[in-house]
Design an enzyme around this catalytic site. Structure first.
Site, PDB file in Angstrom:
ATOM      1  N   GLY A 237     128.585  49.529  64.729  1.00 42.60           N
ATOM      2  CA  GLY A 237     127.370  49.012  65.330  1.00 42.60           C
ATOM      3  C   GLY A 237     127.132  47.622  64.776  1.00 42.60           C
ATOM      4  O   GLY A 237     128.005  47.052  64.123  1.00 42.60           O
ATOM      5  N   SER A 238     125.952  47.072  65.011  1.00 45.10           N
ATOM      6  CA  SER A 238     125.665  45.721  64.511  1.00 45.10           C
ATOM      7  C   SER A 238     124.224  45.355  64.793  1.00 45.10           C
ATOM      8  O   SER A 238     123.583  45.925  65.680  1.00 45.10           O
ATOM      9  CB  SER A 238     126.565  44.663  65.179  1.00 45.10           C
ATOM     10  OG  SER A 238     127.922  44.909  64.964  1.00 45.10           O
ATOM     11  N   ASN A 239     123.738  44.365  64.062  1.00 44.47           N
ATOM     12  CA  ASN A 239     122.524  43.638  64.413  1.00 44.47           C
ATOM     13  C   ASN A 239     122.908  42.184  64.667  1.00 44.47           C
ATOM     14  O   ASN A 239     123.824  41.660  64.028  1.00 44.47           O
ATOM     15  CB  ASN A 239     121.499  43.636  63.280  1.00 44.47           C
ATOM     16  CG  ASN A 239     121.100  45.020  62.841  1.00 44.47           C
ATOM     17  OD1 ASN A 239     120.741  45.859  63.652  1.00 44.47           O
ATOM     18  ND2 ASN A 239     121.153  45.263  61.535  1.00 44.47           N
ATOM     19  N   ASN A 518     122.295  47.230  69.250  1.00 46.28           N
ATOM     20  CA  ASN A 518     123.115  48.276  69.880  1.00 46.28           C
ATOM     21  C   ASN A 518     122.412  49.067  70.963  1.00 46.28           C
ATOM     22  O   ASN A 518     123.011  49.990  71.514  1.00 46.28           O
ATOM     23  CB  ASN A 518     123.746  49.221  68.855  1.00 46.28           C
ATOM     24  CG  ASN A 518     124.539  48.486  67.802  1.00 46.28           C
ATOM     25  OD1 ASN A 518     124.333  48.701  66.619  1.00 46.28           O
ATOM     26  ND2 ASN A 518     125.413  47.611  68.231  1.00 46.28           N
TER      27      ASN A 518
END
Length: 811
Positions: A237-239, A518
């Protein structure tokens, strides 16, 4: 080497093109040169892309030769030959998601079909551009040079020292690795089902265990639950937050890149700067072994990626002949499936080498699968075929090559549209001109809403239309394979067959901010909600707590309502946004949790046959500051409480007094119902779990969340996605030792001003090297533990001034 010597080596005369303001441009060196600064970060300078690739290959192998060699072993389908068939492999996003044998069979089929070789031979944009080929040619030279200089028996990393599977590589190895990274969004859900698919009546060894028949709705719901569980257990995932001119204090644009990638294996990121004076200058990180910057910045643009809500694959339900189940019906005619014998070498327990051969089956749509993430898709009345939007994609290499040279966010959009190579990722960027960009432009299946409505099966309707909503699960399509018209149509505006027109894919450019954590593109900025085809994700649905946290903190900072001085983002408060480790779940639910605790009669709760005294938990939670910093007390107790309360269900299913409102999606649902039995019972279960584990209820986070490096336990701050903490870390054990399985990896904050070089800082949470004997095995991990950052050295003056400077010339 002293700074004067470096200046003499590289020269200071201006080369063609415009150097970064305030910094002299270096002349191109005669030979590729690696300048190492603090924490082992390499700054590679060369006269051309082949030289850059050579420097990258050498430096990457020096830090991580065992991880890279293991990756080449995987993509060449030889793990069973050297490591045994029953060992665990990680071909996709999740750790140890299948066996060596299944992984080998999957990749051997791709290799037997010459998929990658066919893509290499195509002209750009479908095949690699000449410059990409030059960089990869150089990479192979650099990797092999390091191996020749060191010798397999002298590799310092014990993970592969003297191993027979460590060998010189070819360009095909690198392309196969790149292709494996591009298709990994499909590998995890489908790999086992594809290599184990066998028609009714085949040998039991080749078939999954019989499963009870399920209704279409039950099958769809089970698939969605399995996909949700897989994402929670270890998917990436990521920001990302891009800020434009209206949101930056003292600058024109800013970007926070915060990918959440695995801390072990082939999906580790690795940091470098790549420079061809006057032509090419980019700094950031890439997936280890891909000689370009995937996430980073150049002189004028900073960009990052987040995992998107598009399923990069689709299924086709094909009716089979009950007497001849390898025949399937299309447009009223029976067609034979294609069979393919795939064989791999296998290391036997006695040390001999045997051979395993499997018959794999395909249709006009793609391979047959009999499961998706362990959910059976029985091959009885019908079978399910897979179409993968990325199976013919090496274009991502071209995409990243163009992003490395973008001049503004419009260049970024153009690169995404003309290559359509990004696999299952969003792109978020900012530029020196003051623009902030969100773009979900990728290799998406060409599934319009009308096409889906016409062709979805009953099970496909459950999956695609999200009749059962679960967090972070993309809309998977299952189409009626009896009708050829239900295949993904070709769009004249798409780069490759079966892909969605890139111009209808969502994008947004603003001067305040855009972001993604996400969820779908809908609320990249809540002031301007986006619409898009359903295949790209949902709209008007609850956002995750992490998405809420990102939006709320960005709005508060730009408006100056977060208690910090001034308005707008600075490098300092951008870093604070991430490392504050604030929990959105605590903001919404802690007060009610404390009230529920205090309201327990005599402090006692009967749960699961146990009478639990929870009174000790009440003052601990009441005093907790909502944060997952290393010294926070009560955070681990709340994390366990939240685990029991949510039980893996979507956030809106919790007992809120104020339900989700699509007109206020950032602040609803809210107000947990303190009188609901589930709240008090979940707290009692958490108290009991910690006591049974011997963990004090007020234990600081640093006592329980750690990684082990060379026997030293290093505390790690942050927490899991479900708690709405931006700095995601997911704790676990690796080889019996405390570690983080995935989470914040390469983190970079970059600010542009009207002139002058970019101002950037970063930290690679797991450090540059996986080698326990490297000085850069845990140095940045300790930095991350302390909440500190590395101030980037980007200009020639900054590099030359490093007190840690070491220079390696590849003569």
């Amino acid at each position: 080497m002293a700074a004067v010597a470096v200046a003499s080596l590289l020269g200071t005369t201006a080369a063609a093109g415009s150097p970064v303001a305030g910094s002299p441009a270096a002349a191109a060196p005669d030979k590729p040169t690696i300048r190492y600064t603090e924490y082992g970060i390499p700054h590679i300078i060369a006269a051309d892309l082949e030289g850059l690739g050579e420097g990258y290959g050498y430096a990457a192998a020096k830090d991580n030769v065992c991880t890279l060699a293991d990756t080449y072993l995987m993509v060449n389908a030889q793990r069973s030959r050297y490591l045994g068939p029953d060992g665990k492999a990680s071909p996709g996003q999740n750790q140890n998601s299948t066996t060596n044998l299944n992984s080998d069979l999957y990749f051997q089929r791709i290799n037997d079909n010459h998929v990658v070789e066919g893509l290499i031979d195509q002209p750009a944009p479908k095949g690699p551009e000449p410059e990409v080929k030059q960089a990869i040619h150089g990479y192979v030279q650099g990797y092999n040079r390091y191996l020749a200089e060191t010798g397999v028996n002298n590799i310092s990393d014990p993970a592969c020292r003297g191993a027979a599977w460590v060998r010189p590589i070819t360009e095909l190895d690198v392309y196969r690795h790149a292709h494996a990274e591009i298709i990994m969004g499909s590998a995890d859900p489908l790999l086992d089902g594809e290599v184990n698919a066998a028609p009714p009546g085949a040998s039991a060894a080749a078939q999954p265990a019989a499963a009870p028949a399920l209704s279409p709705k039950e099958t769809g719901n089970r698939i969605r639950e399995a996909m949700a569980a897989a994402r929670q257990q270890g998917a990436m995932g990521s920001n990302a937050l891009a800020v434009g001119s209206q949101g930056v204090s003292g600058g024109t644009g800013m970007l926070l890149a915060n990918p959440h990638f695995p801390w072990q294996g082939k999906n580790r990121m690795w940091q470098a700067q790549l420079t061809i004076p006057g032509r090419f200058n980019v700094s950031g990180a890439s997936l280890l072994g891909l000689p370009a910057v995937n996430i980073g910045h150049n002189d004028d643009v900073a960009w990052t990626h987040t995992v998107a809500t598009v399923a990069p694959f689709g299924l086709f339900d094909v009716q089979v002949d009950p007497l001849h189940p390898t025949n399937y019906l299309v447009d009223g005619s029976w067609q034979p499936m294609t069979s393919q014998q795939v064989g791999v070498d296998v290391l036997n327990p006695d040390g001999s080498v045997g051979r395993v051969t499997r018959t794999l089956w395909s249709t006009r749509y793609g391979p047959i699968t009999t499961s998706i993430l362990g959910t059976p898709l029985p091959w009885v009345v019908s079978a399910h075929a897979v179409r993968d939007a990325n199976m013919d994609n090496l274009r991502a290499l071209n995409t990243w090559f163009h992003l490395d040279q973008a001049k503004d966010v419009n260049d970024v959009v153009n690169s995404l549209e003309t290559t359509e190579g990004v696999p299952f990722f969003n792109t978020v960027a900012s530029d020196r001109k003051g623009n902030a960009l969100y773009a979900d432009i990728q290799a998406a299946p060409n599934i319009t809403d009308a096409h889906a409505q016409s062709c979805l099966t009953l099970t496909g309707q459950v999956l695609f239309n999200q009749q059962l909503r679960l967090p972070n699960v993309p809309p998977v399509s299952i189409f009626d394979g009896k009708r050829s018209e239900c295949d993904w149509p070709n769009d004249p505006n798409a780069v490759a067959p079966g892909l969605l027109d890139p111009h209808v894919q969502p994008r947004l450019i603003r001067s305040d901010f855009v972001g993604n954590a996400n969820d779908s593109a809908w609320l990249a900025n809540p002031e301007q909600p986006l619409s898009f085809p359903r295949v790209m994700g949902d709209t008007a649905q609850p956002r995750s707590l992490r998405t809420q946290e990102l939006i709320v903190t960005a709005q508060n900072r730009i408006n100056g309502t977060d208690g910090l001085p001034g308005r707008g983002f600075t490098p300092e408060n951008m870093r604070q946004l991430l490392f504050a480790d604030n929990s959105r779940a605590a903001d919404l639910a802690l007060n009610a949790t404390v009230s529920a605790c205090q309201g327990a009669p005599f402090g006692l709760v009967l749960v699961d046959g146990n009478l639990v005294n929870i009174s000790e938990a009440c003052p601990i939670l009441a005093a907790w500051n909502h944060k997952y910093t290393a010294d926070s007390r009560g955070s681990w107790l709340f994390e366990n409480f939240w685990f029991f309360l949510t039980g893996g269900q979507a956030i809106e299913k919790l007992p809120w007094r104020v339900p989700f409102d699509p007109k206020d999606p950032v602040h609803t649902p809210n107000s947990l119902d303190a009188g609901n039995d589930a709240v008090r019972n979940s707290l009692a279960r958490a108290v009991l779990a910690l006591r049974n584990a011997g963990i004090p209820l007020n234990a600081p986070l640093s006592d329980v969340q750690k990684v082990t490096r060379n026997g030293e336990q290093i505390p790690i701050h942050g927490s899991i996605h479900e708690l709405g903490v931006l700095n995601v870390v997911t704790p676990g054990t690796v080889d019996g030792k405390l570690d983080i399985t995935f989470g914040s990896s390469f983190i970079q904050e970059t600010r542009f001003t009207a002139d002058g070089p970019p101002e950037s800082a970063s930290v690679l949470a797991y450090s540059q090297s996986a080698n326990p004997n490297s000085p850069h095995y845990a140095d940045q991990t300790k930095l991350f533990s302390a909440g500190q950052w590395v101030t980037e050295r980007y200009t020639e003056d900054q590099i030359a001034a490093s007190p840690a400077l070491e220079v390696k010339v590849l003569g």
